[in-house]
Motif scaffolding. Structure first.
Motif, PDB file in Angstrom:
ATOM      1  N   ARG A  12      25.411  -0.204  10.872  1.00 33.98           N
ATOM      2  CA  ARG A  12      24.949   0.216   9.620  1.00 33.98           C
ATOM      3  C   ARG A  12      25.145  -1.113   8.649  1.00 33.98           C
ATOM      4  O   ARG A  12      24.227  -1.326   7.714  1.00 33.98           O
ATOM      5  CB  ARG A  12      25.665   1.415   8.803  1.00 33.98           C
ATOM      6  N   ILE A  13      26.295  -1.908   8.672  1.00 32.78           N
ATOM      7  CA  ILE A  13      26.286  -2.878   8.067  1.00 32.78           C
ATOM      8  C   ILE A  13      25.362  -3.908   8.299  1.00 32.78           C
ATOM      9  O   ILE A  13      24.930  -4.669   7.461  1.00 32.78           O
ATOM     10  CB  ILE A  13      27.753  -3.472   8.135  1.00 32.78           C
ATOM     11  N   ARG A  19      18.647  -6.108   5.527  1.00 29.96           N
ATOM     12  CA  ARG A  19      17.660  -5.982   4.431  1.00 29.96           C
ATOM     13  C   ARG A  19      18.012  -6.539   2.989  1.00 29.96           C
ATOM     14  O   ARG A  19      17.444  -6.485   2.221  1.00 29.96           O
ATOM     15  CB  ARG A  19      17.650  -4.403   3.983  1.00 29.96           C
ATOM     16  N   ASP A  20      18.962  -7.300   2.913  1.00 33.15           N
ATOM     17  CA  ASP A  20      19.438  -8.015   1.944  1.00 33.15           C
ATOM     18  C   ASP A  20      19.951  -9.224   2.351  1.00 33.15           C
ATOM     19  O   ASP A  20      21.035  -9.750   2.086  1.00 33.15           O
ATOM     20  CB  ASP A  20      20.828  -7.243   1.201  1.00 33.15           C
ATOM     21  N   ARG A  25      22.414  -7.508  -3.426  1.00 32.26           N
ATOM     22  CA  ARG A  25      23.154  -6.293  -3.789  1.00 32.26           C
ATOM     23  C   ARG A  25      24.437  -6.387  -4.438  1.00 32.26           C
ATOM     24  O   ARG A  25      25.077  -7.514  -3.921  1.00 32.26           O
ATOM     25  CB  ARG A  25      23.185  -5.416  -2.479  1.00 32.26           C
ATOM     26  N   PHE A  26      24.840  -5.629  -5.439  1.00 31.13           N
ATOM     27  CA  PHE A  26      26.277  -5.916  -5.967  1.00 31.13           C
ATOM     28  C   PHE A  26      27.132  -6.064  -4.941  1.00 31.13           C
ATOM     29  O   PHE A  26      27.388  -5.149  -4.385  1.00 31.13           O
ATOM     30  CB  PHE A  26      26.384  -4.732  -6.939  1.00 31.13           C
ATOM     31  N   LEU A 180      27.929   3.012   2.458  1.00 31.43           N
ATOM     32  CA  LEU A 180      27.143   3.033   3.594  1.00 31.43           C
ATOM     33  C   LEU A 180      25.584   3.393   3.481  1.00 31.43           C
ATOM     34  O   LEU A 180      24.857   3.055   4.273  1.00 31.43           O
ATOM     35  CB  LEU A 180      27.878   3.370   4.955  1.00 31.43           C
ATOM     36  N   GLU A 181      25.777   4.891   2.842  1.00 30.43           N
ATOM     37  CA  GLU A 181      24.362   5.456   3.072  1.00 30.43           C
ATOM     38  C   GLU A 181      23.527   5.202   1.655  1.00 30.43           C
ATOM     39  O   GLU A 181      22.413   5.673   1.647  1.00 30.43           O
ATOM     40  CB  GLU A 181      24.694   6.959   2.972  1.00 30.43           C
ATOM     41  N   SER A 182      23.798   4.400   0.690  1.00 36.31           N
ATOM     42  CA  SER A 182      23.357   4.026  -0.601  1.00 36.31           C
ATOM     43  C   SER A 182      22.248   2.910  -0.338  1.00 36.31           C
ATOM     44  O   SER A 182      22.370   2.249   0.716  1.00 36.31           O
ATOM     45  CB  SER A 182      24.226   3.528  -1.474  1.00 36.31           C
ATOM     46  N   PRO A 183      21.093   3.193  -1.001  1.00 36.81           N
ATOM     47  CA  PRO A 183      19.995   2.200  -0.697  1.00 36.81           C
ATOM     48  C   PRO A 183      20.466   0.765  -1.130  1.00 36.81           C
ATOM     49  O   PRO A 183      21.219   0.612  -1.959  1.00 36.81           O
ATOM     50  CB  PRO A 183      18.859   2.801  -1.679  1.00 36.81           C
TER      51      PRO A 183
END
Length: 183
Positions: A12-13, A19-20, A25-26, A180-183
């Motif tokens: 997931r990481i 994606r980033d 992302r902050f 982990l689940e946040s967009p």
């Protein structure tokens, strides 16, 4: 011990990092979606014994099975232990981290019995005993894990200037999984 799917977390990481790529992302520019190896059981046990505590199971199993930071919420998960002397200069080893490791501090009772919303009048050192820093959000705001007492295992946020000291998650697993689940 409550187990984690370490391979699933790491996958997931990796997805989050893909994606980033610009680290927009902050906090990503700090933790860079990197995850250190988990800690050996002997090192975790030595930490607990030296501080006279038992770590909450969800957190303990994470640092053993998944990793000892930094990929995580805010500017990343602070390490439980640092085994390299040069790590003293790394971002994660700051004043809060060092203060947590003063003799006897982690074993002291967590003194807060109810959320403290708003500006905090007392020195934060007196309020954060019996907790360990999980992450820094910036501007003096920290996320902390309660280690003992009736609120043991809960995750609290301390923002002395505006937000007070309040619970933000019932436990480490929920807090980290939300990230982990946040967009």
């Amino acid at each position: 011990m409550e187990s984690w799917d370490g391979d699933g977390v790491r996958a997931r990481i990796r997805e989050m990092a893909a994606r980033d790529p610009g680290l927009a992302r902050f906090g990503a520019d700090t933790h860079r979606y990197e995850l250190s190896p988990g800690l050996p059981e002997a090192e975790i046990r030595a930490f607990e014994e030296s501080h006279g505590i038992g770590l909450p199971v969800e957190y303990r199993s994470f640092v053993a099975e998944v990793g000892n930071g930094p990929a995580g919420p805010s500017h990343g998960l602070m390490p439980l232990t640092v085994s390299r002397p040069e790590a003293d200069d790394e971002w994660a080893v700051d004043a809060e981290w060092r203060e947590d490791r003063l003799p006897g501090r982690l074993a002291e009772p967590f003194p807060v019995t109810a959320p403290l919303p708003g500006r905090i009048g007392a020195p934060t050192d007196a309020l954060t005993r019996g907790t360990v820093t999980l992450a820094e959000q910036g501007c003096g705001i920290f996320t902390r894990l309660v280690l003992n007492g009736p609120r043991a295992g809960q995750v609290w946020q301390i923002d002395p200037d505006w937000g007070g000291f309040v619970p933000v998650s019932p436990g480490f697993r929920a807090w980290y999984t939300d990230w982990l689940e946040s967009p």
